[in-house]
Write an enzyme that holds these catalytic residues in place. Structure first.
Site, short mmCIF file in Angstrom:
data_model
loop_
_atom_site.label_atom_id
_atom_site.label_comp_id
_atom_site.label_asym_id
_atom_site.label_seq_id
_atom_site.Cartn_x
_atom_site.Cartn_y
_atom_site.Cartn_z
N GLN A 55 0.82 -1.20 0.00
CA GLN A 55 0.00 0.00 0.00
C GLN A 55 0.86 1.25 0.00
O GLN A 55 0.61 2.20 -0.73
CB GLN A 55 -0.89 -0.01 1.26
CG GLN A 55 -2.14 0.79 1.09
CD GLN A 55 -2.94 0.28 -0.07
OE1 GLN A 55 -3.10 -0.92 -0.27
NE2 GLN A 55 -3.43 1.19 -0.88
N HIS A 82 2.48 3.22 -3.15
CA HIS A 82 1.70 4.03 -4.11
C HIS A 82 2.15 5.47 -4.15
O HIS A 82 2.17 6.11 -5.21
CB HIS A 82 0.22 4.01 -3.75
CG HIS A 82 -0.50 2.83 -4.33
ND1 HIS A 82 -0.69 2.69 -5.68
CD2 HIS A 82 -1.07 1.75 -3.76
CE1 HIS A 82 -1.35 1.55 -5.91
NE2 HIS A 82 -1.59 0.96 -4.76
N GLU A 97 -10.12 2.37 3.15
CA GLU A 97 -10.37 1.95 1.76
C GLU A 97 -10.22 0.43 1.65
O GLU A 97 -11.11 -0.25 1.15
CB GLU A 97 -9.35 2.66 0.86
CG GLU A 97 -9.46 2.32 -0.62
CD GLU A 97 -8.29 2.87 -1.41
OE1 GLU A 97 -7.25 3.25 -0.80
OE2 GLU A 97 -8.40 2.91 -2.66
N HIS A 98 -9.08 -0.08 2.11
CA HIS A 98 -8.84 -1.53 2.11
C HIS A 98 -8.70 -2.00 3.55
O HIS A 98 -7.96 -1.40 4.32
CB HIS A 98 -7.52 -1.87 1.40
CG HIS A 98 -7.41 -1.33 0.00
ND1 HIS A 98 -6.67 -0.22 -0.31
CD2 HIS A 98 -7.95 -1.77 -1.16
CE1 HIS A 98 -6.74 0.01 -1.62
NE2 HIS A 98 -7.52 -0.91 -2.16
N ASP A 129 -6.33 -5.68 -6.31
CA ASP A 129 -6.00 -4.60 -7.25
C ASP A 129 -6.05 -5.09 -8.68
O ASP A 129 -6.22 -4.31 -9.61
CB ASP A 129 -4.59 -4.07 -6.97
CG ASP A 129 -4.57 -3.17 -5.75
OD1 ASP A 129 -5.63 -2.66 -5.38
OD2 ASP A 129 -3.48 -2.99 -5.17
N HIS A 177 -51.47 22.77 -7.54
CA HIS A 177 -51.38 21.31 -7.42
C HIS A 177 -52.77 20.73 -7.15
O HIS A 177 -53.18 19.74 -7.77
CB HIS A 177 -50.43 20.92 -6.28
CG HIS A 177 -48.98 21.06 -6.61
ND1 HIS A 177 -48.41 22.23 -7.03
CD2 HIS A 177 -47.96 20.14 -6.61
CE1 HIS A 177 -47.11 22.04 -7.26
NE2 HIS A 177 -46.82 20.78 -7.01
#
Lengths: 428, 428
Positions: B258, B261, B326-327, B360, B419
């Site tokens: 991770q 990145h 996220e993960h 991924d 209406h």
């Protein structure tokens, strides 16, 4: 007087129709930014200051929330028949929206891996309810019922307090019926900031929904990211597709029902019958004088209304799909059979006894809808707006082994040797 | 060296973890605004100017689109095994995402009314694919496959052209495999503006998805409203929940996968075992020297990594649910049985043979996921992001009649006599 102008359909018409929106001045956005910063820094204290400044009301942490006694007091002011109508509305909305419930799923593969998705409700949602004359209990129902169906455990309302420290009784009634039991007496940009970031007395929420004035809409936009928000609604609109057999009385009434919302509202008739347009204009003249919002109606129909005469119904649907109206009425022969030709529309009303206002209140469909052409990519508010999906996966060693070389090759091709390493170490 | 610091879990940690993002300078946002205005005013001409200015490439309306010959030429440069891996990836993504397909539904009530919802794909979607070294064919697959499954008829890619007028062959290969056959050689803010508003040669789309640099992200944000966009992705993150039996070698490898990145990436270990943290640190030291992105990894782990030691697994899940990663990797005894305790996470990886990098690329789940705590309210990219729902309703006269009084009462209570009138005229 000819309220409804006959126009040819051009790109300009589409642009005018889809481009109606109130613009946000630099002044508004600067002042909202300041309010948000103040709430983030000073929490409750700032919130109570704004209540005094904007709503002329004294709030403390102990009077911030509507008490059970205040609920009872408010409900006592609402008549029983009105409560019955709210209950009936709730049942209608529930019946329709129950079909939007999604289930968690699992994909157990024969080779041993297990994949799937878990659907969970958002934990905390705030619904903004405008104060004063713009308080629409129907909108409380349309937002709250799908959220409760989704299973949101903490659904709160934020709404401006009146100077006597009270909340509008019909809002209390709608909240009660919809199952909302926490109401914070805070409104405006400061209310939005309070639920977006949290204060000493108010918990941060995951999402803010509901309509509001330009300050509220701007605050929602600026807090977006810290929390999720619903669509920023633009002015309302209806497009009526009618053939020569359509009843001009109904067409005129439905165009006006939309037009009365707002001077920026739009009401467009697309028809294969030139004669119908004249009859509709005559009906508009006849009926408009009986309506309270005549001035607004005349303004919006002459500015943002149009009659577009086309040769075929096919062409009518082309126009409608280009405009992607929030509300689409189909007043033709065999209306149900026309469904396949609708590509873009928020909510579709079929046949002469399904007028759009029925959908605003009690047909069961939602009245929070995409406007300004955004029906090309957005949907009505629904249960799906109050849930999220978490993917999950489980691989046994034997299956990972069959993927290990491919994943490493793929990862290396993207320059991610750390990704490849994470696979590699498991087979050393 | 102790890469992973032991920290107590506090609100500060949460804020630091969730607040990582690249800020957009006034300079960037002003320059993007100008580019968008220029494209809206000058269309193709502006687009070709920017290609010359930013990409040093000469474009014309006839060289704007990748031709079938260019596709062939590009594909010839990609080896057969790589194509096979892409095909296998596609099959995996398709199998998982097919479960997200929604169906139109109908509710035919015994009293005669018919309600329902029609699910339709968006008509035109653009996928942004970065140029140069940041070109990830896996991301092309993750975006394009769900869009094609949803039924999007016109899915186009926009990507910066290289100075030789070509597009990266692996991008061509991924596009081909995923079923995208239109690629426009335009990138940057100008490419986004072109598909958001349309030019002489490029059709306006309904939605823009895909990652990009700060100019691309800013342009997407500024065009939002005119078109829909996907989430604005923040830096990537993983949270690993591990007990004392977890393999420190795997934990270390996954944290680094991770961390590689981006210097803003975050890798957090939450564990009941103090001893594990030391073993993981030893493994980090041992493994990191073998990785190409060592410098990035060391930076992100020391700045945005953490080891949080807790007393119980229950506490570990509380931390994880607060951070909403996220993960999420669950490296504990009986990992599948822990699923119920996850409230907030984008994608959950269960057990020691489901490392996040598998997801991924090839597990089948999507790798476009909510970051920075937004998994509390957002989901992984999916088929649902490429469809919209149109509600429809049909009421017979007899049923409308049973609602006519209630709807009129409700409408009048909200001050909307137009209406009420639309119901009334139908029973005169």
């Amino acid at each position: 007087m000819t309220l409804l102008n006959k126009l040819a359909f051009t790109a300009d018409i589409a642009e005018k129709f889809q481009g109606r929106k109130a613009s946000v001045s630099k002044e508004v956005s600067d002042s909202v930014e300041k309010i948000i910063a103040d709430i983030r820094e000073n929490g409750d204290a700032a919130l109570f200051n704004y209540a005094e400044k904007f709503d002329d009301a004294k709030l403390t942490s102990s009077t911030l929330t509507v008490t059970p006694e205040e609920f009872d007091e408010g409900l006592a002011q609402v008549d029983a028949d009105y409560l019955r109508i709210l209950e009936r509305t709730k049942a209608q909305i529930e019946e329709y929206h129950a079909h939007q419930l999604e289930t968690s799923w699992i994909l157990p593969k024969e080779s041993g891996e297990i994949l799937g998705s878990i659907v969970r409700p958002l934990q905390r949602v705030a619904l903004y309810v405008p104060g004063g004359t713009a308080a629409y209990p129907s909108t409380v129902m349309m937002n709250a019922v799908p959220a409760k169906l989704a299973g949101v455990p903490e659904l709160v309302i934020i709404t401006p307090v009146k100077s006597d420290g009270k909340v509008n009784p019909v809002i209390l009634a709608a909240a009660k019926v919809a199952g909302v039991d926490t109401i914070y007496k805070v409104g405006g940009a400061q209310g939005v900031a309070a639920v977006a970031y949290g204060t000493q007395s108010i918990k941060k929420v995951d999402k803010i929904v509901g309509p509001g004035n330009i300050f509220v809409a701007t605050a929602k936009k600026l807090c977006y990211g810290a929390v999720d928000i619903d669509m920023i609604a633009g002015p309302s609109e209806v497009l009526v597709i009618a053939d020569e057999a359509a009843n001009p009385k109904y067409v005129a009434a439905d165009l006006m029902a939309q037009a009365e919302h707002d001077k920026l509202a739009s009401a467009i008739l697309v028809t294969t019958s030139d004669a119908l347009v004249d009859k509709v204009n005559a009906e508009l003249d006849r009926q408009v004088v009986t309506l309270e919002r005549r001035e607004i109606i005349e303004s919006s129909i002459s500015n943002y209304g149009a009659a577009i005469v086309v040769d075929t119904l096919e062409e009518a649907f082309d126009v409608s799909n280009d405009l992607a109206p929030e509300h689409l009425e189909i007043l033709t022969d065999e209306p149900l059979a026309k469904l396949p030709f609708v590509k873009n529309a928020g909510s579709i009303f079929l046949g002469e006894y399904t007028p759009e206002p029925l959908g605003d209140y009690m047909s069961g469909t939602n009245h929070v809808l995409p406007t300004g052409g955004t029906a090309k990519f957005y949907s009505a508010l629904g249960v799906y707006d109050f849930v999220k999906h978490s993917a999950y996966s489980y691989y046994p060693k034997s299956v990972l082994e069959t993927f290990k070389d491919d994943v490493q090759t793929f990862a290396k091709s993207e320059g991610l040797t750390g990704h490849a390493n994470s696979i590699k170490v498991r087979f050393e």
